[in-house]
Design a protein around this motif. Structure first.
Motif, PDB file in Angstrom:
ATOM      1  N   UNK A 282       0.816  -1.220   0.000  1.00  0.00           N
ATOM      2  CA  UNK A 282       0.000   0.000   0.000  1.00  0.00           C
ATOM      3  C   UNK A 282       0.849   1.269   0.000  1.00  0.00           C
ATOM      4  N   UNK A 283       2.150   1.116   0.184  1.00  0.00           N
ATOM      5  CA  UNK A 283       3.029   2.284   0.173  1.00  0.00           C
ATOM      6  C   UNK A 283       3.488   2.659   1.571  1.00  0.00           C
ATOM      7  N   UNK A 284       4.714   3.124   1.664  1.00  0.00           N
ATOM      8  CA  UNK A 284       5.301   3.441   2.968  1.00  0.00           C
ATOM      9  C   UNK A 284       4.610   4.631   3.634  1.00  0.00           C
ATOM     10  N   UNK A 285       4.300   5.657   2.863  1.00  0.00           N
ATOM     11  CA  UNK A 285       3.736   6.878   3.446  1.00  0.00           C
ATOM     12  C   UNK A 285       2.346   6.631   4.015  1.00  0.00           C
ATOM     13  N   UNK A 286       1.489   5.970   3.257  1.00  0.00           N
ATOM     14  CA  UNK A 286       0.139   5.662   3.740  1.00  0.00           C
ATOM     15  C   UNK A 286       0.190   4.738   4.957  1.00  0.00           C
ATOM     16  N   UNK A 287       1.129   3.807   4.950  1.00  0.00           N
ATOM     17  CA  UNK A 287       1.289   2.902   6.093  1.00  0.00           C
ATOM     18  C   UNK A 287       1.598   3.673   7.373  1.00  0.00           C
ATOM     19  N   UNK A 288       2.470   4.673   7.269  1.00  0.00           N
ATOM     20  CA  UNK A 288       2.834   5.475   8.437  1.00  0.00           C
ATOM     21  C   UNK A 288       1.625   6.186   9.029  1.00  0.00           C
ATOM     22  N   UNK A 289       0.756   6.704   8.161  1.00  0.00           N
ATOM     23  CA  UNK A 289      -0.437   7.429   8.615  1.00  0.00           C
ATOM     24  C   UNK A 289      -1.390   6.496   9.353  1.00  0.00           C
ATOM     25  N   UNK A 290      -1.734   5.378   8.720  1.00  0.00           N
ATOM     26  CA  UNK A 290      -2.742   4.474   9.265  1.00  0.00           C
ATOM     27  C   UNK A 290      -2.275   3.796  10.548  1.00  0.00           C
ATOM     28  N   UNK A 291      -1.036   3.334  10.561  1.00  0.00           N
ATOM     29  CA  UNK A 291      -0.558   2.549  11.697  1.00  0.00           C
ATOM     30  C   UNK A 291      -0.336   3.402  12.943  1.00  0.00           C
ATOM     31  N   UNK A 292       0.272   4.581  12.790  1.00  0.00           N
ATOM     32  CA  UNK A 292       0.491   5.436  13.957  1.00  0.00           C
ATOM     33  C   UNK A 292      -0.836   5.968  14.490  1.00  0.00           C
ATOM     34  N   UNK A 318       0.751  -2.855  17.916  1.00  0.00           N
ATOM     35  CA  UNK A 318       0.510  -3.251  16.530  1.00  0.00           C
ATOM     36  C   UNK A 318       0.736  -2.077  15.587  1.00  0.00           C
ATOM     37  N   UNK A 319       0.282  -0.900  16.009  1.00  0.00           N
ATOM     38  CA  UNK A 319       0.394   0.261  15.145  1.00  0.00           C
ATOM     39  C   UNK A 319       1.755   0.919  15.152  1.00  0.00           C
ATOM     40  N   UNK A 320       2.372   0.977  16.321  1.00  0.00           N
ATOM     41  CA  UNK A 320       3.618   1.738  16.419  1.00  0.00           C
ATOM     42  C   UNK A 320       4.815   0.929  15.941  1.00  0.00           C
ATOM     43  N   UNK A 321       4.710  -0.395  15.917  1.00  0.00           N
ATOM     44  CA  UNK A 321       5.847  -1.257  15.577  1.00  0.00           C
ATOM     45  C   UNK A 321       6.455  -0.998  14.207  1.00  0.00           C
ATOM     46  N   UNK A 322       5.642  -0.874  13.133  1.00  0.00           N
ATOM     47  CA  UNK A 322       6.252  -0.737  11.801  1.00  0.00           C
ATOM     48  C   UNK A 322       6.787   0.659  11.481  1.00  0.00           C
ATOM     49  N   UNK A 394       1.949  11.713  20.987  1.00  0.00           N
ATOM     50  CA  UNK A 394       3.068  11.614  20.049  1.00  0.00           C
ATOM     51  C   UNK A 394       2.706  10.732  18.857  1.00  0.00           C
ATOM     52  N   UNK A 395       2.006   9.616  19.109  1.00  0.00           N
ATOM     53  CA  UNK A 395       1.578   8.745  18.013  1.00  0.00           C
ATOM     54  C   UNK A 395       0.593   9.469  17.098  1.00  0.00           C
ATOM     55  N   UNK A 396      -0.290  10.281  17.689  1.00  0.00           N
ATOM     56  CA  UNK A 396      -1.252  11.034  16.894  1.00  0.00           C
ATOM     57  C   UNK A 396      -0.555  12.076  16.016  1.00  0.00           C
ATOM     58  N   UNK A 397       0.401  12.798  16.581  1.00  0.00           N
ATOM     59  CA  UNK A 397       1.142  13.808  15.811  1.00  0.00           C
ATOM     60  C   UNK A 397       1.943  13.131  14.697  1.00  0.00           C
ATOM     61  N   UNK A 398       2.468  11.947  14.970  1.00  0.00           N
ATOM     62  CA  UNK A 398       3.174  11.166  13.954  1.00  0.00           C
ATOM     63  C   UNK A 398       2.265  10.910  12.756  1.00  0.00           C
ATOM     64  N   UNK A 399       1.019  10.510  13.016  1.00  0.00           N
ATOM     65  CA  UNK A 399       0.055  10.243  11.947  1.00  0.00           C
ATOM     66  C   UNK A 399      -0.286  11.510  11.173  1.00  0.00           C
ATOM     67  N   UNK A 400      -0.512  12.605  11.893  1.00  0.00           N
ATOM     68  CA  UNK A 400      -0.869  13.870  11.234  1.00  0.00           C
ATOM     69  C   UNK A 400       0.279  14.393  10.370  1.00  0.00           C
ATOM     70  N   UNK A 401       1.515  14.243  10.859  1.00  0.00           N
ATOM     71  CA  UNK A 401       2.670  14.658  10.068  1.00  0.00           C
ATOM     72  C   UNK A 401       2.802  13.789   8.822  1.00  0.00           C
ATOM     73  N   UNK A 402       2.460  12.503   8.959  1.00  0.00           N
ATOM     74  CA  UNK A 402       2.453  11.612   7.801  1.00  0.00           C
ATOM     75  C   UNK A 402       1.466  12.078   6.735  1.00  0.00           C
ATOM     76  N   UNK A 403       0.338  12.648   7.167  1.00  0.00           N
ATOM     77  CA  UNK A 403      -0.641  13.189   6.212  1.00  0.00           C
ATOM     78  C   UNK A 403      -0.041  14.340   5.403  1.00  0.00           C
ATOM     79  N   UNK A 404       0.712  15.210   6.082  1.00  0.00           N
ATOM     80  CA  UNK A 404       1.371  16.326   5.399  1.00  0.00           C
ATOM     81  C   UNK A 404       2.396  15.801   4.402  1.00  0.00           C
TER      82      UNK A 404
END
Length: 416
Positions: A282-292, A318-322, A394-404
């Protein structure tokens, strides 16, 4: 000719097997050294009479040692080669076990712990560089697989540490000092394949490497620094704070609290084993958003739901591991000729985030505890909830930054 080709293939396969053994055993040792601290921290805090803010400061100083190591490891790698750097890292962790064992004052212990994290930092950079050089195909899968061994050892480490704290060996009661000595002695194991292995990329001409100044002009690199920093603070803080939270907030026994930490790392390691192919698909960037984002939701729900929802602390793994291995795979793909420099730059700045993050958790816990009343049960509970809530934030901000990051790359048709 065919015989010569077969011998060449066998030689390549043997070299690759040694490289994999070094990486996999290296991550096992790294996971052990990082996560045996969970059961030990309450006892360290008791022995040295530390408050939560002092404990946060101690963990921040250790992250500073990690940061310092990151700043010079890339230079050492170019100077000595990644093989020598790996051996130095394992050796530093082995020696630090003896330093910790013989430290009976807080300054001696803090210095020994700081030294151990210098070894950890060197190893982290070394393994990341080696992985980026070797895993040129199925990068997300192989990065997650190698980091699976970190999760595997992290699952077992808290239980082993908790068990060793009450074991007697040759008439000596194995306290937290003896436990650290025994567990860090395992650093000798990955030194064996490292000694007999050769490593690629050290002979790459400097002219072919992308300079740091050029990399720093790429906004995507700065965004990935933020993704990694917030993601890793959320990941590593669990090892230092979950057992402490469960023991003090819910009066759990040490074994039960350590079991929950092991459950977190069981989910953590399983996610790295199973979700690696998904990140490639599914792609590295999208994975970062969904999992975090998933990890953030689990953490907040676990805090708000109370003791009955404590299992969600484990599910957050499960989410933070990858996140970390997926970022490394992203860097390897985006900067194939500058991965060493990009990894060092990213992980060094991540180290700054870790210093701030650990200090912030301790400071938030202490401040909210004092606000509700120092020495009261409700003050301690609210303080611990607020401090652990920062991990979810921190996990939430990680996901939001992934969206940017996703929006930036998509607009340039450069999604990875």
């Amino acid at each position: 000719m065919d015989k010569q080709a077969a011998q060449t293939r066998r030689g390549i396969n043997k070299t690759y097997a040694m490289q994999l053994a070094t990486i996999f055993l290296g991550f096992i040792v790294f996971g052990i050294s990082e996560n045996i601290k969970g059961p030990a921290i309450p006892r360290i805090q008791f022995d040295f009479h530390l408050e939560e803010q002092q404990l946060g400061t101690l963990l921040s100083l250790n992250a500073l040692g990690y940061l310092i190591a990151c700043s010079f490891t890339a230079y050492l790698t170019r100077l000595l080669g990644i093989k020598a750097v790996s051996l130095l890292a394992f050796g530093a962790m082995f020696v630090s076990g003896f330093f910790i064992f013989f430290s009976h004052s807080y300054p001696a212990f803090a210095s020994s712990y700081f030294f151990m994290y210098i070894g950890n930092g060197m190893l982290e950079i070394g393994l990341a560089i080696l992985g980026a050089r070797i895993f040129v195909r199925n990068t997300g899968t192989m990065m997650n697989l190698s980091h699976f061994f970190y999760g595997l050892s992290s699952t077992v480490a808290p239980l082993l540490a908790s068990g060793l704290l009450s074991v007697s060996i040759f008439g000596y009661m194995m306290d937290w000092r003896g436990m650290y000595l025994l567990m860090l002695s395992l650093s000798v194991l990955p030194m064996i394949p490292a000694i007999f292995s050769s490593f690629p990329g050290d002979d790459l001409p400097h002219g072919e490497r992308i300079p740091l100044k050029q990399l720093m002009r790429d906004p995507a690199l700065w965004l990935i620094v933020l993704v990694l920093s917030f993601g890793v603070v959320s990941e590593l803080a669990v090892g230092g704070w979950l057992v402490n939270f469960l023991e003090k907030a819910y009066a759990w026994e040490s074994v039960a609290a350590s079991g929950m930490l092991s459950a977190f790392f069981l989910c953590f390691s399983a996610a790295r084993l199973v979700l690696g192919p998904l990140t490639d698909k599914i792609g590295f960037t999208l994975s970062l958003i969904l999992l975090s984002g998933f990890s953030a939701l689990c953490t907040f729900a676990a805090i708000w739901g109370g003791e009955s929802m404590a299992f969600l602390f484990a599910a957050a793994g499960i989410g933070i591991a990858p996140i970390y291995p997926t970022v490394m795979a992203f860097i390897a793909k985006r900067y194939p000729k500058g991965s060493d420099t990009a990894i060092t730059f990213t992980v060094t700045l991540m180290g700054i985030g870790s210093v701030i993050g650990n200090y912030a958790i301790g400071a938030i816990t202490n401040s909210i505890k004092n606000l509700y009343g120092t020495g009261t049960d409700i003050g301690l509970l609210r303080g611990l909830q607020a401090g652990y809530g920062f991990i979810g934030l921190c996990a939430l901000v990680c996901s939001l930054t992934g969206c940017v990051l996703y929006k930036y790359l998509k607009s340039r048709k450069a999604l990875i």
